[in-house]
Scaffold this motif. Structure first.
Motif, short mmCIF file in Angstrom:
data_model
loop_
_atom_site.label_atom_id
_atom_site.label_comp_id
_atom_site.label_asym_id
_atom_site.label_seq_id
_atom_site.Cartn_x
_atom_site.Cartn_y
_atom_site.Cartn_z
N GLU A 113 0.82 -1.22 0.00
CA GLU A 113 0.00 0.00 0.00
C GLU A 113 0.85 1.27 0.00
OE1 GLU A 113 -4.12 -1.45 2.22
OE2 GLU A 113 -2.55 -0.46 3.38
N SER A 114 2.07 1.18 0.47
CA SER A 114 2.94 2.35 0.45
C SER A 114 3.41 2.69 -0.96
CB SER A 114 4.15 2.12 1.36
OG SER A 114 4.97 1.07 0.85
N GLU A 115 3.18 1.80 -1.92
CA GLU A 115 3.62 2.03 -3.30
C GLU A 115 2.47 2.29 -4.26
OE1 GLU A 115 6.72 2.27 -4.06
OE2 GLU A 115 7.55 1.60 -2.14
N VAL A 116 1.23 2.25 -3.78
CA VAL A 116 0.08 2.44 -4.65
C VAL A 116 -0.83 3.50 -4.03
CG1 VAL A 116 0.17 0.09 -5.58
CG2 VAL A 116 -1.19 0.56 -3.52
N VAL A 117 -1.96 3.76 -4.69
CA VAL A 117 -2.96 4.73 -4.23
C VAL A 117 -4.23 3.98 -3.88
CG1 VAL A 117 -4.31 6.78 -4.81
CG2 VAL A 117 -1.99 6.53 -5.69
N GLN A 118 -4.76 4.23 -2.68
CA GLN A 118 -6.03 3.63 -2.27
C GLN A 118 -7.17 4.59 -2.65
OE1 GLN A 118 -6.04 1.82 1.74
NE2 GLN A 118 -3.92 2.49 1.90
N VAL A 119 -8.14 4.09 -3.38
CA VAL A 119 -9.25 4.90 -3.88
C VAL A 119 -10.56 4.32 -3.35
CG1 VAL A 119 -10.45 5.78 -5.92
CG2 VAL A 119 -7.97 5.45 -5.96
#
Length: 335
Positions: A113-119
């Protein structure tokens, strides 16, 4: 001798056991075979081979533990979007995982999750079709939670009878964003415009001259009436002054008001002087009213030359008619 042989042979036949039947081979387990290959590849550091084997095992037996191991392999391959998706789904039902598996999967999910975006976004109309960056995402659910790569993206929702809504957003690695997606009904078209053809109104007649004459005549009459009123009041005061003068002459002689030092003469003389002053004021007001009325009357009369009224439209109609035994002319109108 013969009978003994027969009995012995029968007994031997009866005591001989039946030959054992061969057991059917167990069917192969594709999930177990894929798991063995996946663990061997993972131990050897062959992450791409391990990822393919875990994917095959999960397709054969979709269990949370296998999906979590698949997510950890994708994390090692730096495929953060797939890793976050699989690890989150593996942790959805934690009761099927051992404590060690839960800990490993939670740690891996935090890294992914630190490398992606949560939408996360909520729809006003769950039946709308939802697209992410032009690709169909789903339909029939009010809320969406997903991971996307860092950068610029666009959510689009469409529903029949509603205005298509597009929500662009841009976020970076580790960000969390949420927003609503509201769909408004398509406004109804306005009713067709009804054009009513009306006849042009008749040009309005210029009535300024007529108004001037009416106003002038009214003011002239008012001035005359005021003049008459003031003249009558002046006549009344004149009669009063004459009566007071006669009383002074009778009591004190013709020059009685010339003796200013005598107090008994001062009072009637002052009253006489006040009456005369009031009479003169009334006379002046009467003359002013007569003059003003004359001026207004003159203006009203002169307006016939410098502000004439337009000619009136004809108000009479003449129509000939013929009947059995004769004929005539019909005249109608307003006079």
């Amino acid at each position: 001798m013969v009978s003994l042989i027969i009995i012995t042979t029968f007994a031997a036949f009866a005591q001989s056991p039946a030959a054992p039947r061969a057991a059917a081979p167990a069917p192969p387990d594709p999930a177990a075979d894929a798991l063995r290959r996946a663990r061997a590849a993972r131990s050897a550091g062959r992450w791409r081979e391990a990822e393919a084997a875990y994917r095959a095992a999960f397709a054969a037996a979709p269990r949370p533990a296998i999906e979590g191991e698949l997510g950890l392999c994708e994390l090692s391959l730096q495929e953060y979007l797939d890793a976050a998706t699989h690890l989150q789904r593996a942790l959805f039902d934690r009761r099927e995982l051992s404590p060690a598996e839960r800990q490993r999967f939670e740690d891996g999910l935090l890294r992914a999750e630190s490398e992606v975006v949560q939408v996360e976004f909520v729809l006003s109309h769950p039946k709308a079709e939802v697209f992410l960056d032009g690709k169909f995402l789903g339909r029939g659910q009010p809320e969406y939670r997903l991971y996307v790569e860092p950068g610029r993206h666009e959510v689009r929702a469409s529903l029949e009878g509603h205005v298509t809504q597009t929500v662009p957003f841009e976020r970076w690695a580790g960000d969390v964003t949420s927003f609503p997606v509201a769909l408004d009904p398509i406004p109804k078209p306005p009713p067709p415009e009804v054009i009513v053809r009306a006849t042009a109104p008749a040009p309005e007649r210029d009535r300024s001259g007529r108004n001037i004459r009416i106003a002038g005549a009214s003011l002239a009459l008012a001035g005359t009436a005021l003049g008459v009123g003031f003249a009558i009041a002046a006549g009344v005061r004149d009669d009063e002054a004459e009566a007071q003068a006669d009383a002074v002459r009778e009591d004190y002689g013709r020059g009685g008001c010339l003796y200013e030092g005598i107090s008994e003469i001062t009072v009637p003389c002052d009253a006489l002087a006040e009456t005369i002053s009031t009479r003169d004021t009334m006379r002046g007001a009467a003359w002013a009213s007569f003059i003003a009325g004359g001026v207004f009357g003159a203006v009203a009369i002169s307006s016939l030359w410098w502000a004439p009224s337009p000619p009136s439209p004809p108000r009479a109609a003449v129509r000939p008619f013929v009947v059995a035994g004769g004929g005539g002319v019909a005249i109608g109108g307003v006079w």
